[in-house]
Design a protein around this motif. Structure first.
Motif, PDB file in Angstrom:
ATOM      1  N   LYS A 116      22.201  66.719   1.741  1.00 40.27           N
ATOM      2  CA  LYS A 116      22.033  65.373   2.461  1.00 40.27           C
ATOM      3  C   LYS A 116      20.593  65.262   3.099  1.00 40.27           C
ATOM      4  O   LYS A 116      19.956  64.151   2.869  1.00 40.27           O
ATOM      5  CB  LYS A 116      23.247  65.101   3.407  1.00 40.27           C
ATOM      6  N   THR A 172      22.364  63.723  11.867  1.00 39.76           N
ATOM      7  CA  THR A 172      23.402  63.567  12.952  1.00 39.76           C
ATOM      8  C   THR A 172      23.960  64.995  13.014  1.00 39.76           C
ATOM      9  O   THR A 172      24.634  65.492  14.160  1.00 39.76           O
ATOM     10  CB  THR A 172      24.530  62.589  12.911  1.00 39.76           C
ATOM     11  N   GLY A 173      23.901  65.834  12.128  1.00 36.74           N
ATOM     12  CA  GLY A 173      24.408  67.197  12.122  1.00 36.74           C
ATOM     13  C   GLY A 173      23.626  68.182  13.107  1.00 36.74           C
ATOM     14  O   GLY A 173      24.201  68.888  13.645  1.00 36.74           O
ATOM     15  N   TYR A 180      25.107  67.640  16.377  1.00 34.57           N
ATOM     16  CA  TYR A 180      26.327  68.469  16.811  1.00 34.57           C
ATOM     17  C   TYR A 180      26.178  69.971  16.765  1.00 34.57           C
ATOM     18  O   TYR A 180      26.560  70.869  17.828  1.00 34.57           O
ATOM     19  CB  TYR A 180      27.542  68.219  15.641  1.00 34.57           C
ATOM     20  N   ARG A 181      25.041  70.345  16.059  1.00 33.49           N
ATOM     21  CA  ARG A 181      24.687  71.822  16.146  1.00 33.49           C
ATOM     22  C   ARG A 181      23.843  72.001  17.554  1.00 33.49           C
ATOM     23  O   ARG A 181      24.078  72.883  18.222  1.00 33.49           O
ATOM     24  CB  ARG A 181      23.561  71.966  14.930  1.00 33.49           C
ATOM     25  N   ARG A 206      20.435  76.136  13.108  1.00 33.48           N
ATOM     26  CA  ARG A 206      21.093  76.444  11.889  1.00 33.48           C
ATOM     27  C   ARG A 206      21.337  77.984  11.600  1.00 33.48           C
ATOM     28  O   ARG A 206      21.331  78.396  10.224  1.00 33.48           O
ATOM     29  CB  ARG A 206      19.833  76.078  10.748  1.00 33.48           C
ATOM     30  N   VAL A 248      30.548  75.201  15.117  1.00 36.68           N
ATOM     31  CA  VAL A 248      30.110  73.571  15.053  1.00 36.68           C
ATOM     32  C   VAL A 248      31.192  72.680  14.803  1.00 36.68           C
ATOM     33  O   VAL A 248      31.529  71.530  15.220  1.00 36.68           O
ATOM     34  CB  VAL A 248      28.759  73.199  14.317  1.00 36.68           C
ATOM     35  N   SER A 249      32.079  73.053  13.735  1.00 35.72           N
ATOM     36  CA  SER A 249      33.146  72.247  13.292  1.00 35.72           C
ATOM     37  C   SER A 249      34.288  72.131  14.338  1.00 35.72           C
ATOM     38  O   SER A 249      34.546  70.875  14.688  1.00 35.72           O
ATOM     39  CB  SER A 249      33.886  72.731  12.184  1.00 35.72           C
ATOM     40  N   ARG A 293      31.987  63.524  20.324  1.00 32.95           N
ATOM     41  CA  ARG A 293      31.806  62.538  19.391  1.00 32.95           C
ATOM     42  C   ARG A 293      31.383  61.257  19.979  1.00 32.95           C
ATOM     43  O   ARG A 293      30.462  60.582  19.516  1.00 32.95           O
ATOM     44  CB  ARG A 293      33.141  62.262  18.505  1.00 32.95           C
ATOM     45  N   ASP A 326      30.431  60.775   9.478  1.00 31.80           N
ATOM     46  CA  ASP A 326      31.326  59.476   9.855  1.00 31.80           C
ATOM     47  C   ASP A 326      30.363  58.179   9.871  1.00 31.80           C
ATOM     48  O   ASP A 326      30.580  57.416  10.691  1.00 31.80           O
ATOM     49  CB  ASP A 326      32.009  59.642  10.947  1.00 31.80           C
ATOM     50  N   ARG A 350      34.458  74.983   6.551  1.00 31.79           N
ATOM     51  CA  ARG A 350      33.807  73.691   7.246  1.00 31.79           C
ATOM     52  C   ARG A 350      34.477  72.358   6.443  1.00 31.79           C
ATOM     53  O   ARG A 350      34.752  71.428   7.339  1.00 31.79           O
ATOM     54  CB  ARG A 350      32.308  73.729   7.295  1.00 31.79           C
ATOM     55  N   ARG A 384      40.227  66.988  10.551  1.00 33.40           N
ATOM     56  CA  ARG A 384      40.351  66.915  11.940  1.00 33.40           C
ATOM     57  C   ARG A 384      40.974  65.633  12.273  1.00 33.40           C
ATOM     58  O   ARG A 384      40.842  64.629  11.384  1.00 33.40           O
ATOM     59  CB  ARG A 384      39.090  67.049  12.611  1.00 33.40           C
TER      60      ARG A 384
HETATM   61  O1   DC Z   1      25.452  68.460   8.163  1.00 34.05           O
HETATM   62  P1   DC Z   1      25.491  69.656   8.847  1.00 34.05           P
HETATM   63  O2   DC Z   1      26.268  70.840   8.057  1.00 34.05           O
HETATM   64  O3   DC Z   1      24.368  70.304   9.581  1.00 34.05           O
HETATM   65  O4   DC Z   1      26.527  69.313  10.049  1.00 34.05           O
HETATM   66  C1   DC Z   1      27.168  70.313  11.049  1.00 34.05           C
HETATM   67  C2   DC Z   1      28.547  70.055  11.443  1.00 34.05           C
HETATM   68  O5   DC Z   1      28.558  69.112  12.378  1.00 34.05           O
HETATM   69  C3   DC Z   1      29.603  69.814  10.232  1.00 34.05           C
HETATM   70  O6   DC Z   1      30.229  70.946  10.138  1.00 34.05           O
HETATM   71  C4   DC Z   1      30.272  68.789  10.722  1.00 34.05           C
HETATM   72  C5   DC Z   1      29.698  68.317  11.922  1.00 34.05           C
HETATM   73  N1   DC Z   1      29.203  66.750  11.931  1.00 34.05           N
HETATM   74  C6   DC Z   1      30.159  65.775  12.235  1.00 34.05           C
HETATM   75  O7   DC Z   1      31.112  66.184  12.590  1.00 34.05           O
HETATM   76  N2   DC Z   1      29.835  64.383  12.208  1.00 34.05           N
HETATM   77  C7   DC Z   1      28.453  64.203  11.762  1.00 34.05           C
HETATM   78  N3   DC Z   1      28.230  62.821  11.776  1.00 34.05           N
HETATM   79  C8   DC Z   1      27.732  65.275  11.210  1.00 34.05           C
HETATM   80  C9   DC Z   1      28.131  66.453  11.404  1.00 34.05           C
END
Ligand code: DC
Length: 237
Positions: free
Chosen positions: A22, A40-41, A44-45, A101, A109-110, A119, A141, A190, A197
């Motif tokens: 992505k 946006t990941g 959260y990371r 990462r 992270v999940s 969130r 999302d 994941r 969730r």
């Molecule tokens: O895209 P990524 O793998 O770097 O995202 C890391 C984690 O963040 C993934 O396991 C789910 C969460 N995430 C989320 O819940 N909502 C988002 N908009 C982006 C990532």
């Protein structure tokens, strides 16, 4: 690119499974259109990293109350890095791009991203960043919660083994000592957590178009994108 001038600035929402490319795709689109790319990941990371570094995740136990308490101390920002052609993420002014990462952050992270208060805080920042449109945002999302009114929504997917191989190659290239099976397990777990969730699970928005890039090069994905982008722009004229 001439065909992109005078176009209406839109929001492009890219949602999908982990490690399906992505960010690479979103970054290429943003560069082509002169849009801002927001991963946006990475946000959260960064919260997960902060929780690990501040004792809110200890011996594999995620302390939700402690993470919620720490949230007020976390300020997240992005700064464009011309060397990478993308923005680096900062927490409280410190660059964390290189630290978010790892497999350790990936493993927690999940759980962290399923906390409602986490969130709410991150979604509010994301909405603000895309308020003037002209953004490509990738996550889970974006098309369903952050920008349900995005003009172009893409739902990305790829075979789990192909995704695990990509992440394995990436981590190996960085010198990380990981096994393919460990990565595959993390990818599958994941997927499960992201889709199941309670708050904002990963799902395809009704008006999203699917891109399965298991066997597509980035060039082929960009050709696909060009067609879809022009279709959307024509519909907005
Ligand atoms: O895209 P990524 O793998 O770097 O995202 C890391 C984690 O963040 C993934 O396991 C789910 C969460 N995430 C989320 O819940 N909502 C988002 N908009 C982006 C990532």
């Amino acid at each position: 690119m001439e065909c992109y001038t005078n176009n209406k600035k839109i929001v492009i929402a890219i949602d999908g499974f982990s490690s399906c490319g992505k960010s690479t795709f979103a970054k290429a689109i943003a560069a082509r259109l002169g849009y801002i790319f927001i991963d946006t990941g990475a946000m959260y990371r960064s919260v997960t990293l902060y929780a690990l570094e501040h004792g809110a995740i200890r011996s594999g136990i995620v302390n939700e109350d402690e993470i919620i308490r720490l949230l007020d101390n976390i300020s997240i920002s992005f700064r464009f890095n011309p060397m990478r052609g993308a923005s680096d993420i900062y927490v409280n002014g410190d660059i964390v791009e290189g630290k978010i990462r790892t497999i350790e952050v990936s493993n927690f992270v999940s759980a962290v991203s399923s906390i409602r208060q986490v969130r709410e805080k991150l979604v509010a920042i994301q909405k603000q960043m895309g308020a003037s449109r002209g953004v490509v945002m990738d996550g889970r999302d974006i098309g369903t919660v952050v920008f349900p009114d995005a003009e172009l929504k893409i739902y990305m997917t790829a075979d789990a083994k192909v995704r695990a191989q990509r992440r394995y190659d990436e981590l190996k290239a960085k010198g990380d000592d990981v096994s393919f099976d460990e990565i595959l397990e993390n990818v599958i777990s994941r997927d499960h957590q992201d889709m199941n969730r309670t708050i904002s699970p990963l799902r395809q928005a009704e008006d999203a178009i699917v891109l399965d890039n298991s066997y597509m090069t980035i060039e082929q994905q960009m050709e696909w994108f060009d067609r879809e982008f022009l279709r959307v722009q024509n519909s907005l004229q």
